[in-house]
Design a protein around this motif. Structure first.
Motif, PDB file in Angstrom:
ATOM      1  N   LEU A 183       5.106  27.771  -9.346  1.00  0.00           N
ATOM      2  CA  LEU A 183       4.924  26.847  -8.347  1.00  0.00           C
ATOM      3  C   LEU A 183       5.575  25.688  -8.430  1.00  0.00           C
ATOM      4  CD1 LEU A 183       0.981  27.245  -7.707  1.00  0.00           C
ATOM      5  CD2 LEU A 183       2.816  28.346  -6.205  1.00  0.00           C
ATOM      6  N   ARG A 184       5.856  24.929  -7.207  1.00  0.00           N
ATOM      7  CA  ARG A 184       6.513  23.555  -7.212  1.00  0.00           C
ATOM      8  C   ARG A 184       5.584  22.862  -6.490  1.00  0.00           C
ATOM      9  NH1 ARG A 184      12.350  20.826  -5.300  1.00  0.00           N
ATOM     10  NH2 ARG A 184      11.217  21.527  -3.357  1.00  0.00           N
ATOM     11  N   LEU A 185       5.004  21.899  -6.810  1.00  0.00           N
ATOM     12  CA  LEU A 185       4.275  20.747  -6.441  1.00  0.00           C
ATOM     13  C   LEU A 185       5.220  19.620  -5.701  1.00  0.00           C
ATOM     14  CD1 LEU A 185       1.133  20.414  -8.503  1.00  0.00           C
ATOM     15  CD2 LEU A 185       1.489  22.259  -6.620  1.00  0.00           C
ATOM     16  N   SER A 186       4.840  19.119  -4.559  1.00  0.00           N
ATOM     17  CA  SER A 186       5.640  18.149  -4.103  1.00  0.00           C
ATOM     18  C   SER A 186       4.717  16.899  -3.834  1.00  0.00           C
ATOM     19  CB  SER A 186       6.374  18.307  -2.802  1.00  0.00           C
ATOM     20  OG  SER A 186       7.229  19.464  -3.010  1.00  0.00           O
ATOM     21  N   CYS A 187       5.146  15.863  -3.998  1.00  0.00           N
ATOM     22  CA  CYS A 187       4.092  14.777  -3.581  1.00  0.00           C
ATOM     23  C   CYS A 187       4.973  13.818  -2.601  1.00  0.00           C
ATOM     24  CB  CYS A 187       3.590  14.041  -4.638  1.00  0.00           C
ATOM     25  SG  CYS A 187       2.790  12.331  -4.564  1.00  0.00           S
ATOM     26  N   SER A 188       4.804  13.559  -1.448  1.00  0.00           N
ATOM     27  CA  SER A 188       5.525  12.576  -0.763  1.00  0.00           C
ATOM     28  C   SER A 188       4.659  11.283  -0.498  1.00  0.00           C
ATOM     29  CB  SER A 188       5.693  13.136   0.687  1.00  0.00           C
ATOM     30  OG  SER A 188       6.429  14.428   0.941  1.00  0.00           O
ATOM     31  N   ALA A 189       5.457   9.995  -0.612  1.00  0.00           N
ATOM     32  CA  ALA A 189       4.902   8.879  -0.715  1.00  0.00           C
ATOM     33  C   ALA A 189       5.414   7.775   0.488  1.00  0.00           C
ATOM     34  CB  ALA A 189       5.325   8.065  -2.187  1.00  0.00           C
ATOM     35  N   SER A 190       4.690   7.250   0.885  1.00  0.00           N
ATOM     36  CA  SER A 190       5.088   6.244   1.970  1.00  0.00           C
ATOM     37  C   SER A 190       5.101   4.757   1.209  1.00  0.00           C
ATOM     38  CB  SER A 190       3.907   5.952   2.867  1.00  0.00           C
ATOM     39  OG  SER A 190       2.866   5.478   2.505  1.00  0.00           O
ATOM     40  N   GLY A 191       5.960   3.939   1.907  1.00  0.00           N
ATOM     41  CA  GLY A 191       6.014   2.729   1.241  1.00  0.00           C
ATOM     42  C   GLY A 191       7.573   2.469   0.702  1.00  0.00           C
ATOM     43  N   GLN A 246       0.935  -1.172   0.039  1.00  0.00           N
ATOM     44  CA  GLN A 246      -0.105  -0.219  -0.046  1.00  0.00           C
ATOM     45  C   GLN A 246       1.078   1.377  -0.078  1.00  0.00           C
ATOM     46  OE1 GLN A 246      -3.224  -0.371  -0.196  1.00  0.00           O
ATOM     47  NE2 GLN A 246      -4.070   1.626   0.173  1.00  0.00           N
ATOM     48  N   VAL A 247       0.409   2.175  -0.698  1.00  0.00           N
ATOM     49  CA  VAL A 247       0.933   3.725  -0.863  1.00  0.00           C
ATOM     50  C   VAL A 247       0.120   4.744  -0.562  1.00  0.00           C
ATOM     51  CG1 VAL A 247       2.303   5.030  -2.405  1.00  0.00           C
ATOM     52  CG2 VAL A 247       2.868   2.484  -2.607  1.00  0.00           C
ATOM     53  N   GLN A 248       0.653   5.676   0.209  1.00  0.00           N
ATOM     54  CA  GLN A 248      -0.197   6.835   0.739  1.00  0.00           C
ATOM     55  C   GLN A 248       0.725   7.889   0.052  1.00  0.00           C
ATOM     56  OE1 GLN A 248      -0.637   6.737   4.892  1.00  0.00           O
ATOM     57  NE2 GLN A 248      -2.717   5.796   4.663  1.00  0.00           N
ATOM     58  N   LEU A 249       0.052   8.840  -0.712  1.00  0.00           N
ATOM     59  CA  LEU A 249       0.660   9.852  -1.442  1.00  0.00           C
ATOM     60  C   LEU A 249      -0.029  11.330  -0.873  1.00  0.00           C
ATOM     61  CD1 LEU A 249       0.186   8.580  -4.839  1.00  0.00           C
ATOM     62  CD2 LEU A 249       2.290   8.329  -3.628  1.00  0.00           C
ATOM     63  N   VAL A 250       0.808  12.141  -0.337  1.00  0.00           N
ATOM     64  CA  VAL A 250       0.363  13.672  -0.001  1.00  0.00           C
ATOM     65  C   VAL A 250       1.083  14.439  -0.884  1.00  0.00           C
ATOM     66  CG1 VAL A 250       0.103  14.968   2.179  1.00  0.00           C
ATOM     67  CG2 VAL A 250       0.217  12.419   2.311  1.00  0.00           C
ATOM     68  N   GLU A 251       0.139  15.398  -1.540  1.00  0.00           N
ATOM     69  CA  GLU A 251       0.517  16.559  -2.237  1.00  0.00           C
ATOM     70  C   GLU A 251       0.716  17.686  -1.512  1.00  0.00           C
ATOM     71  OE1 GLU A 251      -2.190  14.410  -4.937  1.00  0.00           O
ATOM     72  OE2 GLU A 251      -2.424  14.905  -2.896  1.00  0.00           O
ATOM     73  N   SER A 252       1.589  18.623  -1.916  1.00  0.00           N
ATOM     74  CA  SER A 252       1.638  20.153  -1.152  1.00  0.00           C
ATOM     75  C   SER A 252       2.205  21.065  -2.070  1.00  0.00           C
ATOM     76  CB  SER A 252       2.535  19.940   0.100  1.00  0.00           C
ATOM     77  OG  SER A 252       3.859  19.389  -0.357  1.00  0.00           O
ATOM     78  N   GLY A 253       2.138  22.341  -1.823  1.00  0.00           N
ATOM     79  CA  GLY A 253       2.594  23.351  -2.756  1.00  0.00           C
ATOM     80  C   GLY A 253       1.927  24.201  -3.669  1.00  0.00           C
ATOM     81  N   CYS A 310      -1.301  13.547  -7.519  1.00  0.00           N
ATOM     82  CA  CYS A 310      -0.194  12.711  -7.909  1.00  0.00           C
ATOM     83  C   CYS A 310      -0.592  11.376  -7.855  1.00  0.00           C
ATOM     84  CB  CYS A 310       0.962  12.864  -7.141  1.00  0.00           C
ATOM     85  SG  CYS A 310       1.065  12.370  -5.646  1.00  0.00           S
ATOM     86  N   ALA A 311      -0.105  10.474  -8.492  1.00  0.00           N
ATOM     87  CA  ALA A 311      -0.453   9.189  -8.685  1.00  0.00           C
ATOM     88  C   ALA A 311       0.716   8.226  -9.008  1.00  0.00           C
ATOM     89  CB  ALA A 311      -1.493   8.933  -9.777  1.00  0.00           C
ATOM     90  N   ALA A 312       0.563   7.088  -8.369  1.00  0.00           N
ATOM     91  CA  ALA A 312       1.747   5.881  -8.632  1.00  0.00           C
ATOM     92  C   ALA A 312       0.935   4.788  -9.172  1.00  0.00           C
ATOM     93  CB  ALA A 312       1.892   5.600  -7.094  1.00  0.00           C
ATOM     94  N   ASP A 313       1.993   4.233 -10.059  1.00  0.00           N
ATOM     95  CA  ASP A 313       1.669   3.085 -10.966  1.00  0.00           C
ATOM     96  C   ASP A 313       2.543   1.920 -10.679  1.00  0.00           C
ATOM     97  OD1 ASP A 313       1.696   2.574 -14.422  1.00  0.00           O
ATOM     98  OD2 ASP A 313       1.136   0.975 -12.747  1.00  0.00           O
TER      99      ASP A 313
END
Length: 125
Positions: free
Chosen positions: A18-26, A1-8, A96-99
């Motif tokens: 602007l710079r967007l960030s996406c932090s992922a767990s896992g 399982q992956v959790q994604l959190v966007e910011s920025g 953001c999305a993870a494949d």
């Protein structure tokens, strides 16, 4: 399982950045192709950019080529979207999305397995 959190996200004038960030767990983040999408009310989610896990090659929708840059830092489990020369038509919620498929990058939302909650980007004219 992956959790994604966007910011920025935020409000910026046309021509700004602007710079967007996406932090992922896992622990397997480095093996995922990552993508950025955006959506405005009443419209389908639109592909913006993707980056491949194996060689960090990138892929962009034509409307952002030369203005947006996707990158990743596997040590920080983070993917970025640097957005320059912003236009009012870039206004949207950005996701953001993870494949987890190790194959080719995709521009189709259904190809992605995990999604963040989104961050609002508003570009004023």
């Amino acid at each position: 399982q992956v959790q994604l959190v966007e910011s920025g996200g935020g409000l910026v004038q046309a021509g700004g950045s602007l710079r967007l960030s996406c932090s992922a767990s896992g622990r397997t983040f480095s093996r995922y192709n990552m993508g950025w999408f955006r959506q405005t009310p009443g419209k389908e989610r639109e592909f913006v950019a993707a980056i491949r896990w194996s060689d960090s090659s990138t892929y962009y929708v034509d409307s952002v080529k030369g203005r947006f840059t996707i990158s990743r830092d596997n040590a920080k489990n983070t993917v970025y979207l640097q957005m320059n020369s912003l236009k009012p038509e870039d206004t949207a919620v950005y996701y953001c999305a993870a494949d987890r498929d190790w194959g080719q990058m995709s521009n189709a939302p259904f190809a992605y397995d995990y999604w963040g909650q989104g961050t609002q980007v508003t570009v004023s004219s």
